[in-house]
Design a protein around this motif. Structure first.
Motif, short mmCIF file in Angstrom:
data_model
loop_
_atom_site.label_atom_id
_atom_site.label_comp_id
_atom_site.label_asym_id
_atom_site.label_seq_id
_atom_site.Cartn_x
_atom_site.Cartn_y
_atom_site.Cartn_z
N ALA A 156 0.82 -1.21 0.00
CA ALA A 156 0.00 0.00 0.00
C ALA A 156 0.86 1.26 0.00
CB ALA A 156 -0.93 -0.01 1.20
N LEU A 157 1.93 1.26 0.82
CA LEU A 157 2.75 2.47 0.92
C LEU A 157 3.59 2.66 -0.34
CD1 LEU A 157 3.66 2.41 4.70
CD2 LEU A 157 1.85 3.67 3.51
N ALA A 158 4.02 1.54 -0.97
CA ALA A 158 4.75 1.65 -2.23
C ALA A 158 3.82 2.23 -3.30
CB ALA A 158 5.28 0.29 -2.66
N ARG A 205 1.32 4.16 -2.83
CA ARG A 205 1.06 5.57 -2.53
C ARG A 205 2.11 6.48 -3.17
NH1 ARG A 205 0.00 7.40 3.54
NH2 ARG A 205 -1.93 6.28 3.12
N ARG A 206 3.35 5.99 -3.25
CA ARG A 206 4.42 6.76 -3.88
C ARG A 206 4.06 7.14 -5.31
NH1 ARG A 206 10.19 4.34 -4.00
NH2 ARG A 206 10.13 5.80 -5.71
N TYR A 207 3.22 6.29 -5.96
CA TYR A 207 2.82 6.57 -7.34
C TYR A 207 1.43 7.17 -7.40
CZ TYR A 207 6.77 3.48 -8.03
OH TYR A 207 8.01 2.92 -7.98
N GLY A 208 0.97 7.69 -6.26
CA GLY A 208 -0.33 8.36 -6.24
C GLY A 208 -1.52 7.43 -6.26
N ILE A 209 -1.32 6.15 -5.91
CA ILE A 209 -2.43 5.19 -5.90
C ILE A 209 -2.88 4.97 -4.46
CG2 ILE A 209 -3.11 2.82 -6.43
CD1 ILE A 209 -0.88 2.92 -8.60
N VAL A 248 5.79 -2.09 -6.51
CA VAL A 248 4.63 -2.34 -5.63
C VAL A 248 4.53 -3.82 -5.27
CG1 VAL A 248 2.11 -2.26 -5.45
CG2 VAL A 248 3.34 -0.34 -6.47
N ALA A 249 4.77 -4.70 -6.25
CA ALA A 249 4.66 -6.14 -6.01
C ALA A 249 5.77 -6.63 -5.08
CB ALA A 249 4.71 -6.91 -7.33
N LEU A 250 6.97 -6.05 -5.21
CA LEU A 250 8.09 -6.52 -4.39
C LEU A 250 8.07 -5.93 -2.98
CD1 LEU A 250 11.08 -6.58 -6.92
CD2 LEU A 250 9.95 -8.53 -5.84
N ALA A 251 7.34 -4.83 -2.78
CA ALA A 251 7.36 -4.15 -1.49
C ALA A 251 6.81 -5.03 -0.37
CB ALA A 251 6.58 -2.84 -1.58
N GLY A 252 5.82 -5.88 -0.69
CA GLY A 252 5.25 -6.77 0.33
C GLY A 252 6.26 -7.81 0.80
N PRO A 253 6.79 -8.63 -0.13
CA PRO A 253 7.81 -9.62 0.26
C PRO A 253 9.03 -8.97 0.92
CG PRO A 253 6.97 -10.12 -1.92
CD PRO A 253 6.36 -8.81 -1.53
#
Ligand SMILES: [Zn+2]
Length: 363
Positions: A61-63, A65-69, A98-103
């Motif tokens: 989610a926070l990753a 947000r960096r792209y305005g989502i 965004v996909a890698l931020a969770g792992p």
């Protein structure tokens, strides 16, 4: 989401727990414990593990947000957590991040707690023991490692599937990248199912997960295909202009009459001529039982509805509808309600366009 309990808000994102998650938690404590104290231990341990899941989802989610989502909410389900992002970034590099931020969060947690274990001189065999012998920390480490591995399997809807698509999309068109990534995902799903049945001797949980992965991978492929066939069209190309609206003061019985008399399933609700929200068929039928036929429509209206603009690209509208799980959204032009866009319309238009493009491709 319906049937979920709000736990609180972190960094502006709602954290919710689905009722089935609570039931599963109670079930595990009840059936695996030897006494009350033990049951409490198990519940605390499970809650700590799910805190790791929330942190993983917050990473996404926070990753984003960096792209305005924006992220609407994070929900804890018995099968894991889901961060409901408003949309997925389409630039491959952004989707990859965004996909890698969770792992990545799991890597950090496993490293931190692993360092703590090494620092305190705990033997590695504790990793397999219970929490009594300091095994809780060890459990957190092994759980995070397991979550990391599971999420990196290159299959939709797992993070690994998104990573694969993002990497492919750097070299080939997005739709083709999605097709390949989803086929790889379905291949893994079949492999999981076979492992579950033959190797792990009827492990139905694994077969269930495999089925879920197989269906989700196919859905993602269909969604991206439809979306692409709509590229370049505005919302006005697919919206219905012949529709009925309700007023907040109308009785529910009147709304039901409208529902039965037409094919319309979702109704915009107005107050003093201004759009206030939406009333869906499901909300109407459920509310009718609770509130009775003479209750006003205003009591059931859904207020968290973001209307569309006529000129908005249709593929963006579709993305918003699938992210917010709305079947229909009101369409505005210069502040006035002018139409209704339903998933049904979009699907039909998408099918027609896809068929026409296939025909043009053959011709
Ligand atoms: Zn994830």
């Amino acid at each position: 989401m319906r049937w979920s309990i709000r736990l609180g808000t972190i960094a502006g994102i709602r954290i919710e727990m689905h009722v089935t998650f609570l039931l599963a938690l109670g079930g595990v404590a009840l059936f695996t414990s030897t006494g009350l104290k033990d049951a409490l231990h198990i519940v605390v341990a499970l809650l700590l593990l799910f805190a790791c899941v929330v942190l993983h989802e917050l990473g996404h989610a926070l990753a984003a947000r960096r792209y305005g989502i924006r992220t609407r909410e994070i929900i804890l389900l018995p099968i894991g957590g889901v961060a409901r992002l408003e949309r997925m970034p389409e630039k491959p590099v952004q989707e990859l991040v965004v996909a890698l931020a969770g792992p990545a969060v799991n890597v950090v947690l496993a490293t931190l707690f692993g360092a703590w274990l090494i620092g305190t001189g705990t033997k590695p065999d504790v990793l397999l023991e219970t929490w009594e012998s300091g095994g809780l920390v060890a459990n957190i480490v092994s759980f995070n490692l397991a979550m990391l591995l599971f999420n990196l399997v290159p299959a939709f809807p797992m993070d690994g599937g998104r990573v694969l698509r993002a990497v492919l999309a750097m070299f080939i068109p997005y739709v083709r990248a999605t097709r390949y990534a989803s086929l790889v995902g379905q291949g893994f799903a079949l492999l999981f199912a076979a492992l579950g049945i033959f190797v792990f001797k009827n492990n139905w949980a694994l077969v269930f997960i495999a089925l879920f992965v197989f269906v989700s991978a196919g859905e993602e492929r269909a969604l991206v295909q439809t979306r692409t066939s709509l590229t370049g069209l505005p919302v006005s190309a697919a919206m219905v202009t012949a529709f009925v609206s309700l007023e907040t003061r109308h009785e529910l019985a009147y709304a039901v009459d409208l529902l039965l008399a037409s094919e319309q399933q979702d109704f915009p609700v107005l107050e003093d001529g201004q759009l206030l929200g939406m009333l869906s068929r499901d909300d109407l039928l459920r509310g009718m039982g609770r509130e009775g036929p003479t209750a006003p429509v205003g009591r059931l209206v859904r207020l968290d509805v973001q209307p569309l603009e006529v000129s908005m690209p249709l593929d963006m509208a579709l993305q918003r509808m699938s992210a917010t799980r709305m079947n229909a959204l009101p369409v505005m032009a210069r502040g006035r309600l002018v139409g209704l866009l339903t998933l049904e319309n979009i699907r039909e238009l998408g099918l027609v366009r896809a068929a026409r493009q296939r025909h043009a491709g053959l011709a």
